[in-house]
Design a protein around this motif. Structure first.
Motif, short mmCIF file in Angstrom:
data_model
loop_
_atom_site.label_atom_id
_atom_site.label_comp_id
_atom_site.label_asym_id
_atom_site.label_seq_id
_atom_site.Cartn_x
_atom_site.Cartn_y
_atom_site.Cartn_z
N ARG A 1 7.57 -14.13 3.13
CA ARG A 1 8.81 -13.55 3.64
C ARG A 1 9.68 -13.05 2.49
NH1 ARG A 1 11.65 -17.03 7.98
NH2 ARG A 1 11.73 -18.53 6.25
N ASN A 2 9.79 -13.83 1.42
CA ASN A 2 10.55 -13.38 0.26
C ASN A 2 9.94 -12.13 -0.36
OD1 ASN A 2 12.30 -15.53 0.54
ND2 ASN A 2 11.28 -16.81 -0.99
N THR A 3 8.60 -12.12 -0.43
CA THR A 3 7.91 -10.96 -0.97
C THR A 3 8.15 -9.73 -0.10
OG1 THR A 3 6.18 -12.40 -1.86
CG2 THR A 3 5.65 -10.06 -1.66
N LEU A 4 8.12 -9.92 1.21
CA LEU A 4 8.35 -8.81 2.13
C LEU A 4 9.77 -8.27 2.00
CD1 LEU A 4 7.14 -7.08 4.40
CD2 LEU A 4 7.95 -8.79 6.03
N ASN A 5 10.73 -9.16 1.83
CA ASN A 5 12.11 -8.71 1.64
C ASN A 5 12.24 -7.83 0.40
OD1 ASN A 5 12.99 -10.06 3.91
ND2 ASN A 5 13.64 -11.89 2.79
N TYR A 6 11.57 -8.25 -0.67
CA TYR A 6 11.60 -7.45 -1.90
C TYR A 6 10.95 -6.09 -1.67
CZ TYR A 6 10.28 -5.58 -6.38
OH TYR A 6 10.09 -4.74 -7.44
N LEU A 7 9.79 -6.09 -1.03
CA LEU A 7 9.08 -4.83 -0.80
C LEU A 7 9.87 -3.91 0.11
CD1 LEU A 7 5.42 -6.14 -0.35
CD2 LEU A 7 6.37 -4.97 -2.33
N SER A 8 10.54 -4.47 1.10
CA SER A 8 11.36 -3.66 2.00
C SER A 8 12.49 -2.98 1.24
CB SER A 8 11.93 -4.52 3.13
OG SER A 8 10.89 -5.07 3.92
N ALA A 9 13.13 -3.73 0.34
CA ALA A 9 14.20 -3.14 -0.47
C ALA A 9 13.65 -2.06 -1.39
CB ALA A 9 14.89 -4.24 -1.28
N ALA A 10 12.49 -2.33 -2.01
CA ALA A 10 11.89 -1.33 -2.89
C ALA A 10 11.49 -0.09 -2.12
CB ALA A 10 10.66 -1.94 -3.59
N SER A 11 11.01 -0.27 -0.91
CA SER A 11 10.64 0.87 -0.07
C SER A 11 11.86 1.71 0.29
CB SER A 11 9.93 0.38 1.19
OG SER A 11 9.55 1.45 2.01
N ALA A 12 12.98 1.05 0.58
CA ALA A 12 14.20 1.77 0.91
C ALA A 12 14.69 2.59 -0.28
CB ALA A 12 15.29 0.79 1.36
N VAL A 13 14.60 2.01 -1.47
CA VAL A 13 14.98 2.74 -2.68
C VAL A 13 14.08 3.96 -2.88
CG1 VAL A 13 15.12 2.61 -5.21
CG2 VAL A 13 15.98 0.73 -3.81
N LYS A 14 12.81 3.79 -2.64
CA LYS A 14 11.87 4.91 -2.79
C LYS A 14 12.17 6.03 -1.82
CE LYS A 14 6.94 5.97 -3.00
NZ LYS A 14 5.56 5.45 -2.93
N ASP A 15 12.61 5.67 -0.59
CA ASP A 15 12.95 6.70 0.39
C ASP A 15 14.17 7.51 -0.04
OD1 ASP A 15 10.84 5.97 1.99
OD2 ASP A 15 12.04 4.65 3.28
N VAL A 16 15.15 6.83 -0.67
CA VAL A 16 16.36 7.50 -1.12
C VAL A 16 16.13 8.30 -2.40
CG1 VAL A 16 18.75 7.16 -1.90
CG2 VAL A 16 17.82 5.77 -0.02
N PHE A 17 15.33 7.72 -3.29
CA PHE A 17 15.03 8.38 -4.58
C PHE A 17 13.52 8.55 -4.72
CE2 PHE A 17 18.84 5.70 -5.14
CZ PHE A 17 19.78 6.68 -5.45
N PRO A 18 12.92 9.45 -3.98
CA PRO A 18 11.46 9.58 -3.95
C PRO A 18 10.84 9.93 -5.29
CG PRO A 18 12.51 11.45 -2.87
CD PRO A 18 13.59 10.44 -3.11
N SER A 19 11.60 10.51 -6.19
CA SER A 19 11.02 10.92 -7.47
C SER A 19 11.21 9.88 -8.57
CB SER A 19 11.66 12.23 -7.95
OG SER A 19 13.06 12.07 -8.13
N SER A 20 11.88 8.76 -8.23
CA SER A 20 12.16 7.74 -9.26
C SER A 20 10.95 6.88 -9.54
CB SER A 20 13.33 6.87 -8.83
OG SER A 20 13.04 6.20 -7.65
N ASN B 1 0.84 -1.20 0.00
CA ASN B 1 0.00 0.00 0.00
C ASN B 1 0.87 1.25 0.00
OD1 ASN B 1 -2.50 -1.23 -0.09
ND2 ASN B 1 -2.76 -1.28 2.13
N ARG B 2 1.91 1.23 0.80
CA ARG B 2 2.82 2.38 0.87
C ARG B 2 3.48 2.65 -0.48
NH1 ARG B 2 8.31 3.39 2.05
NH2 ARG B 2 8.63 5.36 3.17
N LEU B 3 3.94 1.59 -1.12
CA LEU B 3 4.61 1.75 -2.40
C LEU B 3 3.65 2.22 -3.50
CD1 LEU B 3 6.88 -1.40 -2.26
CD2 LEU B 3 7.69 0.96 -2.44
#
Length: 281
Positions: free
Chosen positions: A262-281, A204-206
């Motif tokens: 768990r694998n899905t959550l790991n992917y989403l966590s990484a994607a969320s971290a990328v979004k925080d660093v590059f919010p406009s990407s 939802n956040r992503l």
């Protein structure tokens, strides 16, 4: 940020019988379709198939294998191959317009309203483990099409093809989960529910949706029906769903779902971290 669709490659092939499905069927948790990452568990439990089963009913020879001496407890079911997996307790909307299945529906509406749904695609063919769909609501249109709402009931395994025309009819055995021994099923179910909530929250956040508190997903379900409910939300990975449907142990099914989430959550966590660093990407 546009995220890649993590549908497993083995479930992205073209599927058959699409015209028989209502394309507007809703997944209560559609984010699992977009972000599902398959588990790394062994895939040794492949689909069980009868050599006579194929994706299209037209590939069956026109013959009748009915045995007048068969036991009274042998169950016969009309079979509907579809490019989806039905789980016990799940709701399946269908639109029926193909002639042979309209014949099937006319028969069912005057009998016990139950038919077998088995997964079929152009790569793996047609499986022999499926789930009974019971018609709970129907509408017949003037052109003899049907709109149906079905609910998943018992699982079954096809043991013998009785006839193939005008539609497939087969003898089946019912499947039930074996006792899980000393496994803590309640604990496993709670872990799976926690992972599901986290996946829903992050997806939802992503997607820019409010991160509101996820409601109770268990809904007082016991571990076995809850494991079927979880499998039904993996809508974007029908072959993984089929593998879950075929398992005859609740603990094994919950562990596999836990690993996938768990694998899905790991992917989403990484994607969320990328979004925080590059919010406009």
């Amino acid at each position: 940020m546009a995220l890649p669709q993590l549908i497993p490659s083995h479930s992205s092939s073209s599927l058959t019988h699409q015209p028989s499905i209502n394309p507007n069927a809703a997944n209560p948790y559609p984010m699992l379709k977009s972000f599902l990452k398959p588990s790394s568990l062994s895939q040794s439990r492949r689909f069980h198939r009868l050599s006579s089963l194929r994706a299209s009913a037209s590939s069956f020879p026109d013959h009748d294998q009915t045995d007048p001496s068969k036991p009274d407890d042998v169950v016969e079911l009309p079979i509907f191959p579809l490019p989806l997996v039905l789980f016990p307790g799940a709701i399946l909307p269908l639109q029926i317009f193909e002639f042979r299945y309209r014949i099937m529906m006319h028969t069912l509406l005057h009998t016990d309203l139950r038919f077998g749904v088995i997964y079929s695609d152009s790569v793996t063919g047609t499986t022999d483990v499926g789930c009974v769909g019971e018609i709970v609501k129907h509408e017949r249109l003037v052109d003899d099409r049907f709109f149906l709402i079905c609910k998943g009931q018992e699982r079954f395994r096809i043991t013998n093809v009785v006839r193939t025309k005008p539609y497939l009819v087969a003898e089946v055995n019912w499947l039930e989960d074996r006792p899980s021994g000393d496994e803590d099923l309640e604990g496993l179910a709670s872990e799976v529910e926690t992972y599901m909530k986290d996946v829903i929250r992050l997806s939802n956040r992503l997607n820019g949706k409010p991160e509101k508190e996820t409601l109770d997903l268990r809904r007082n379900l016991f571990p076995t029906p809850f494991s079927f409910f979880v499998g039904s939300t993996f809508e974007g990975a029908p072959r993984e769903q089929q593998a879950l449907l075929e398992l005859e142990d609740t603990a094994t099914r919950l562990k596999r779902e836990k690993e996938t989430l768990r694998n899905t959550l790991n992917y989403l966590s990484a994607a969320s971290a990328v979004k925080d660093v590059f919010p406009s990407s």
